[in-house]
Design a protein around this motif. Structure first.
Motif, short mmCIF file in Angstrom:
data_model
loop_
_atom_site.label_atom_id
_atom_site.label_comp_id
_atom_site.label_asym_id
_atom_site.label_seq_id
_atom_site.Cartn_x
_atom_site.Cartn_y
_atom_site.Cartn_z
N LEU A 108 -14.48 8.57 -0.64
CA LEU A 108 -14.99 7.58 -1.58
C LEU A 108 -15.08 8.15 -2.99
N GLN A 109 -15.52 9.40 -3.09
CA GLN A 109 -15.61 10.03 -4.41
C GLN A 109 -14.24 10.15 -5.07
N LEU A 110 -13.25 10.61 -4.30
CA LEU A 110 -11.90 10.77 -4.85
C LEU A 110 -11.32 9.42 -5.26
N GLY A 111 -11.53 8.40 -4.42
CA GLY A 111 -11.01 7.08 -4.75
C GLY A 111 -11.64 6.52 -6.01
N PHE A 112 -12.95 6.67 -6.15
CA PHE A 112 -13.63 6.15 -7.33
C PHE A 112 -13.27 6.97 -8.57
N PHE A 113 -13.07 8.26 -8.39
CA PHE A 113 -12.67 9.11 -9.52
C PHE A 113 -11.30 8.66 -10.05
N ALA A 114 -10.38 8.40 -9.12
CA ALA A 114 -9.05 7.92 -9.52
C ALA A 114 -9.16 6.57 -10.22
N LEU A 115 -10.04 5.70 -9.72
CA LEU A 115 -10.25 4.39 -10.33
C LEU A 115 -10.81 4.53 -11.74
N PHE A 116 -11.76 5.44 -11.91
CA PHE A 116 -12.37 5.69 -13.22
C PHE A 116 -11.32 6.13 -14.24
N LEU A 117 -10.40 7.00 -13.83
CA LEU A 117 -9.39 7.50 -14.75
C LEU A 117 -8.30 6.47 -15.05
N SER A 118 -7.98 5.63 -14.08
CA SER A 118 -6.86 4.71 -14.23
C SER A 118 -7.26 3.31 -14.68
N ALA A 119 -8.55 2.98 -14.65
CA ALA A 119 -9.00 1.62 -14.98
C ALA A 119 -8.54 1.15 -16.35
N PRO A 120 -8.63 1.96 -17.42
CA PRO A 120 -8.16 1.47 -18.72
C PRO A 120 -6.66 1.17 -18.74
N ALA A 121 -5.85 2.04 -18.16
CA ALA A 121 -4.40 1.84 -18.17
C ALA A 121 -4.00 0.59 -17.40
N LEU A 122 -4.77 0.24 -16.37
CA LEU A 122 -4.47 -0.94 -15.56
C LEU A 122 -5.20 -2.18 -16.05
N ASN A 123 -5.92 -2.05 -17.17
CA ASN A 123 -6.71 -3.15 -17.72
C ASN A 123 -7.75 -3.68 -16.73
N LEU A 124 -8.23 -2.81 -15.86
CA LEU A 124 -9.26 -3.22 -14.92
C LEU A 124 -10.61 -3.35 -15.62
N LEU A 125 -10.84 -2.49 -16.58
CA LEU A 125 -12.06 -2.56 -17.39
C LEU A 125 -11.87 -1.73 -18.65
N ARG A 126 -11.90 -2.38 -19.78
CA ARG A 126 -11.88 -1.68 -21.07
C ARG A 126 -12.20 -2.68 -22.17
N PHE A 127 -12.61 -2.15 -23.31
CA PHE A 127 -12.88 -2.99 -24.48
C PHE A 127 -11.97 -2.52 -25.61
N ASP A 128 -11.10 -3.40 -26.07
CA ASP A 128 -10.14 -3.06 -27.12
C ASP A 128 -10.79 -3.28 -28.48
N LEU A 129 -11.05 -2.18 -29.19
CA LEU A 129 -11.70 -2.28 -30.50
C LEU A 129 -10.80 -2.96 -31.53
N HIS A 130 -9.47 -2.79 -31.38
CA HIS A 130 -8.56 -3.43 -32.34
C HIS A 130 -8.69 -4.95 -32.29
N GLU A 131 -8.75 -5.49 -31.09
CA GLU A 131 -8.79 -6.94 -30.91
C GLU A 131 -10.19 -7.47 -30.65
N ALA A 132 -11.18 -6.55 -30.52
CA ALA A 132 -12.54 -6.95 -30.12
C ALA A 132 -12.46 -7.77 -28.84
#
Length: 306
Positions: A10-34
């Protein structure tokens, strides 16, 4: 699969999710576009549509309520409800930072025999090996950088950051952010991992508050009638307090286990030590009525002291 193997997965899976979430647009806030991205979709409260005259005031108010306030409250309440029932499960079973704490602890023990650079005594039964020092320092520096660039990609387009890093075209502000964040994260991982988890993490602190409010919550129970068996715990490195990555004493009162992350490593160490003597462990997880009795025994023992 053992308890610890499931926890590591579970830790490894969540760690991978944490690192890849922005690239996959799973969760991020784009400051350029607000613009907030959630699960690959643009998450809008309707404010821009209201400004463009596409929504009325009532419609945008309802959108803010249903798409902003309600989901946020549901997430917070659900998170604290889990903590109320089972303690800091997020910390011990998912948190990327705590995964690094455990990994760096293991490397530092191999290098110095200690769980922290500030320890006065080495872990019992451990022979330090100097060749692990570069591995420990290098790992802390590597993940300090990985965290700094990942944090930046949660705020700016990942393609822009990774591309700028590869081509050497990052802006001065982006470069300063990465260097400062890298220094801070690396220093924390090298010197203050446990201090941050115990005293500096707001997520962990509020989980602990919710857990302490529930006398029936999951807690490590100690068979005090068999306390004498713990005096001869062997081998010494299997002692429960040596196994705890948060530097706690698992046989203590619940209120002294405020930052317990329910990782179960003390239980595993206790079970392994007692099994060698053909006995059952003195530490077990308790919940519900058993947890309440454990708490009440603690209170009675405290009141009986002069």
């Amino acid at each position: 699969m053992s308890l610890q193997a499931r926890r590591r997965a579970l830790q490894l899976g969540f760690f991978a999710l944490f690192l890849s979430a922005p690239a996959l647009n799973l969760l991020r806030f784009d400051l350029h576009e607000a613009q907030l991205w959630v699960l690959g979709l643009r998450w809008s409260l309707g404010i821009d549509a209201f400004r463009a005259g596409q929504l009325s005031a009532n419609e945008v108010a309802l959108s803010i309520l249903l798409r902003g306030i309600v989901p946020a409250l549901a997430l917070i309440v659900g998170f604290l409800w889990v903590a109320y029932r089972w303690g800091r499960l997020y910390c011990g079973w998912l948190c990327p930072h705590f995964s690094l704490v455990e990994g760096l602890n293991a490397l530092l023990v191999r290098a110095s025999g200690k769980l922290s650079l500030w320890d006065r005594q080495s872990q019992p039964g451990v022979r330090p090996q100097a060749r692990y020092w570069p591995v420990f320092v290098g790992t802390a520096l590597f993940f300090g950088f990985a965290w700094s660039i990942t944090l930046l990609t949660y705020l700016l387009p990942p393609a822009e950051i990774w591309g700028g890093l590869w081509r050497g075209t990052l802006t001065p502000n982006q470069t300063r952010f990465l260097l400062i964040a890298w220094a801070v994260f690396s220093a924390e991982l090298l010197f203050a991992r446990h201090l941050f988890c115990r005293f500096g993490c707001a997520v962990g602190f509020f989980q602990s508050l919710a857990w302490m409010a529930n006398r029936r919550a999951l807690v490590v129970g100690f068979a005090r009638a068999r306390a004498a068996e713990c005096r001869d715990c062997s081998p010494a490195q299997d002692a429960c307090e040596n196994a705890c990555p948060m530097r706690l004493r698992p046989r203590n009162l619940k209120r002294l286990m405020f930052s317990c992350v329910q990782c179960g490593q003390c239980l595993q160490a206790c079970d392994r030590s007692h099994a060698q003597r053909g006995a059952s462990p003195t530490l077990v997880w308790t919940v519900g009525a058993d947890a309440l009795r454990e708490t009440l025994r603690h209170n009675v023992s405290q009141k009986g002291k002069p």
